[in-house]
Design an enzyme around this catalytic site. Structure first.
Site, PDB file in Angstrom:
ATOM      1  N   ASP A 306       0.860  -1.176   0.000  1.00 50.59           N
ATOM      2  CA  ASP A 306       0.000   0.000   0.000  1.00 50.59           C
ATOM      3  C   ASP A 306       0.900   1.230   0.000  1.00 50.59           C
ATOM      4  OD1 ASP A 306      -2.265   1.545   0.102  1.00 50.59           O
ATOM      5  OD2 ASP A 306      -2.444   1.436   2.280  1.00 50.59           O
ATOM      6  N   ASP A 550      -1.191  -1.051   6.460  1.00 49.32           N
ATOM      7  CA  ASP A 550      -1.366  -0.569   7.835  1.00 49.32           C
ATOM      8  C   ASP A 550      -2.803  -0.165   8.143  1.00 49.32           C
ATOM      9  OD1 ASP A 550      -1.547   1.747   6.312  1.00 49.32           O
ATOM     10  OD2 ASP A 550      -0.501   2.982   7.789  1.00 49.32           O
ATOM     11  N   ASP A 554      -6.680  -2.885   4.083  1.00 46.42           N
ATOM     12  CA  ASP A 554      -5.706  -3.871   3.616  1.00 46.42           C
ATOM     13  C   ASP A 554      -5.967  -5.259   4.188  1.00 46.42           C
ATOM     14  OD1 ASP A 554      -4.179  -1.855   2.275  1.00 46.42           O
ATOM     15  OD2 ASP A 554      -3.303  -1.288   4.202  1.00 46.42           O
TER      16      ASP A 554
END
Length: 803
Positions: A306, A550, A554
């Site tokens: 990400d 994080d 996700d």
């Protein structure tokens, strides 16, 4: 039955008293469960002592004591030592991981005696009032008493849709809050909660899928365990009934064959290697929730990351707020925009990095101006990509320009393109011309201002991605942000092909997704469900995928990835769902984890070759003995001598050596290809020596001693081969073990049944030793050629199949 409105207000403001908490603790209504994925101290001790092979060794020891062959109990100290070492290392690893888990334990904000405080979630009790916000994992079954949140229950139900929870709605433990904020009252805690019941059920069904290495070792142990019983019975029958040996000689020969077939140190070696690796990573602030993640990450060939929190730091900051000029060329005064942004930031209940940055910015503005009271609000959703607040003068929306403006997006592109190209994140603040945003933006949005945010690039990001590039690991950036913005950030981080980006919102079919994965390195505007599909599609294509992140968006992808890595500074729910947690949120530790995995797998694989050589030799020689009706020529003490200095000690010493080589092929196949030539050499050389010894009428003691020395020679040949390229440490390992074997053979010869050989026997040993070296070399070359031919034919077949 639910509380009245007044009662609810009292509960929210006061919560439980300390006396009420203590009473519930006494009743056992605490949010604590003994269900854990890790072993307890008792389980560690018992799992190392009560093993199938330890039972076999115990029976073997009783048989040897029964026939008075005490000298052949030399294997017992090794087995006891192996067991003790295994227990100690696992307990040390558990102690370190328990300390780290306490530091990383989930926390909750609870109201008690009218005061908000943060405590470990396991200390909560039934009827506690907790404050839940975006990123929190729901720690126990509860119901909403005030506020509203968007909850994702995908980890429990498999449904990825975000569900709105308002007053009175139930909250299931194990789900996580995507957006919004609410107060909830706990109903079912600890072992009575929904997630605990699921976990208990899963635990009774079986453990998590093991890594390839562990599966391969378990398979070896399983088949060896099945085979040794009938082979042992046949050997005893043949020696005692067919060859007319004494009961002592028959049992001793049978035991020698069985000890040779048991890989007594291989599982221990693997356990210790994993435990030591876990402890080394712990010192680098890397927490492993799952041991298999070490091997999985070492085999990874695609890394999905990400943007926010991984490539960049988790924190955000507002660079500037600019008025939009697209409303008939009229620019709204700066003071009005600032007032609106202040009102909006105080009205919205989101708890994420973006809102934190905006609130930090607005705290410096209009401090003394009276704020408007919100009539309604909708939290930010990773699906819709916007939030909204309704005041008396209208509804205002803050979110991603593409999703807020929709078909009018191109009108504002000239105003924001410069910021996007510099890697900034751009949000648009606009006024909605409709009245209800909860069903989606169906009317137009008038753009009022642009909020320009930035994430600082993580230190060592370029160095880290450069490492993965050199290792041949493909990096895919999948983010919910604008694809151009993500692309610019990826370029700054040095990610290969970062200029190849695509808007994932147009990838509405699996075929489009699969095609895009072959062409693009950067995916923007990706929804949580799409992240999950991207990972699944890569896995279907044969890739080993790691996912780092994080945020709660996700989690779905991380749960499906072969290895998941979370930053501790991000969402608490993400950290709990991941296999690997970077406690200091330093992405630069990723190469450390990869190298640890490589060291474990490569070294265990290399040491496994040594163990398997002995197993192959003992198995084939046992079959050879049964077929040709001669008594197994070796004694258990001789097998122990060879095992200690050509397998056990060098195997453990090599397992601790640094090894950065990339893992290739399958564990079991790699081990078999290297072990088979040596195992065949052993059985052919010893079998031939036995036949020649009987032809020359040599004594059985002569043949046994010569066979032991011959096995030692072949053992050191294979040790040198698998240790190449040799360095000072490896030379020292080989020389030390040769010296140790020679010392025991000379000074402890009675203990290990080493007798003085006749001149003819010495001559035969020299001849067969040289022959064994040549035989081993040619068998190795032949098996490698057969393997190469197999791989070429397989590759050709796959090419034809694809064509």
């Amino acid at each position: 039955m639910r509380d009245t409105t007044n009662d609810i207000k009292n509960i929210i403001f006061n919560g439980l008293t300390e006396e009420e908490v203590e009473e519930r603790v006494k009743q056992g209504l605490v949010n604590h469960t003994n269900i854990t994925t890790g072993k307890s101290v008792k389980e560690i001790i018992l799992s190392n002592i009560l093993t199938y092979f330890n039972l076999i060794f115990f029976i073997i020891a009783l048989l040897l004591i029964y026939v008075g062959s005490y000298r052949n109990l030399t294997f017992l100290p090794v087995i006891i030592g192996n067991t003790i070492i295994g227990i100690v290392q696992e307990l040390r690893a558990k102690q370190i991981l328990d300390k780290m888990n306490i530091l990383n334990a989930p926390h909750s904000i609870v109201i008690r005696n009218g005061v908000q405080k943060q405590i470990v979630s396991e200390q909560l009790v039934k009827d506690d009032i907790v404050l839940l916000a975006a990123g929190n994992q729901i720690c126990a079954d509860a119901f909403v008493v005030q506020g509203n949140v968007q909850v994702n229950e995908a980890l429990l139900t498999g449904e990825a849709d975000e569900i709105e929870k308002v007053r009175g709605n139930k909250l299931l433990s194990g789900s996580f809050v995507v957006s919004g904020q609410c107060f909830a009252k706990l109903e079912n805690v600890g072992k009575h909660s929904y997630i605990s019941k699921l976990t208990a059920e899963a635990k009774t069904v079986g453990s998590d899928e093991q890594s390839e290495m562990i599966c391969s070792i378990n398979l070896l142990v399983k088949w060896i365990g099945i085979g040794i019983i009938p082979i042992g019975v046949l050997l005893f029958y043949q020696g005692y009934y067919l060859n007319g040996e004494t009961i002592q000689k028959s049992i001793v020969s049978m035991v020698a064959a069985l000890i040779g077939m048991i890989p007594e140190g291989l599982y221990l070696l693997t356990t210790i290697a994993l435990a030591l690796s876990t402890m080394r990573l712990a010192k680098r602030h890397v927490l492993l929730h799952d041991m298999k993640s070490i091997e999985a990450l070492a085999r990874v060939d695609v890394l999905c990351v990400d943007k926010t929190g991984t490539i960049t730091e988790a924190r955000m900051q507002v660079e500037e707020v600019l008025p939009s000029q697209t409303i008939n060329g009229i620019i709204i005064p700066k003071e009005e925009l600032e007032q609106l942004l202040v009102d909006y930031s105080f009205a919205i209940q989101d708890d994420n990095a973006t809102i934190h940055a905006i609130k930090e910015y607005t705290n410096t503005l209009c401090e003394n101006i009276e704020r408007r009271k919100p009539l309604d609000s909708s939290p930010f959703s990773s699906t819709t990509k916007y939030s909204s607040v309704t005041f008396e003068d209208g509804t205002f929306v803050l979110g991603a320009p593409e999703f807020v403006m929709r078909e009018d997006y191109n009108l504002i592109v000239p105003e924001i393109i410069a910021f996007v190209k510099k890697g900034h994140r751009v949000l648009i603040l606009g006024k909605y011309e409709g009245s209800n945003v909860k069903d989606g933006l169906k009317e137009k949005v008038v753009p009022l201002a642009y909020v320009i945010l930035t994430n600082p690039l993580r230190k060592n990001a370029q160095e880290t991605f450069s490492y993965f590039k050199k290792q041949g690991v493909t990096v895919k950036v999948i983010s919910g942000d604008n694809p151009e913005t993500v692309s610019e950030v990826a370029k700054c981080a040095g990610i290969e092909n970062a200029d190849n980006f695509i808007d994932a919102s147009i990838l509405d079919t699996e075929s489009k997704l699969a095609s895009a994965l072959e062409k693009y390195a950067v995916f923007g505007r990706v929804t949580p469900k799409q992240k999950q599909k991207l990972v699944q599609t890569l896995q279907k294509a044969g890739h080993t995928v790691a996912m780092t992140g994080d945020g709660v968006n996700d989690i779905l992808a991380m749960k499906d990835a072969d290895c998941s890595v979370a930053m501790a500074s991000g969402s608490e729910a993400t950290a709990q769902a991941a296999q690997v947690v970077l406690l200091d949120s330093d992405f630069a530790h990723m190469p450390d984890v990869v190298l640890e995995g490589r060291q474990v797998v490569n070294n265990v694989q290399r040491s496994a070759v040594l163990f398997l050589v002995k197993n192959i030799f003992s198995l084939l020689l046992a079959v050879f003995s049964v077929v040709f009706t001669f008594t197994y020529p070796l004694e258990p003490s001789q097998i122990s001598l060879i095992s200690i200095f050509t397998i056990g000690i060098p195997g453990f010493m090599l397992a601790l050596e640094p090894n950065k080589n990339r893992i290739e092929g399958h564990f079991l196949k790699n081990v078999m290809i290297k072990a088979l030539p040596a195992g065949l050499t052993d059985v052919l050389a010893v079998g031939s020596l036995v036949v020649c010894g009987e032809a020359f009428l040599l004594s059985k003691n002569d043949i046994a001693t010569a066979s032991t020395m011959l096995l030692a020679v072949v053992g050191f040949i294979i040790l040198i081969k698998i240790s190449s390229p040799l360095n000072k440490i490896k030379y020292s390992i080989v020389i030390l073990n040769i010296f140790g074997l020679a010392f025991c053979g000379i000074f402890l010869h009675r203990l290990f049944a080493i007798s003085e050989m006749s001149k003819i026997c010495v001559l035969l040993l020299i001849i067969f030793a040289f022959s064994a070296e040549s035989l081993f070399r040619y068998l190795s070359i032949s098996i490698e050629k057969i393997n190469d031919l197999y791989l070429r034919l397989k590759k050709k077949k796959n090419h034809i199949h694809k064509g």
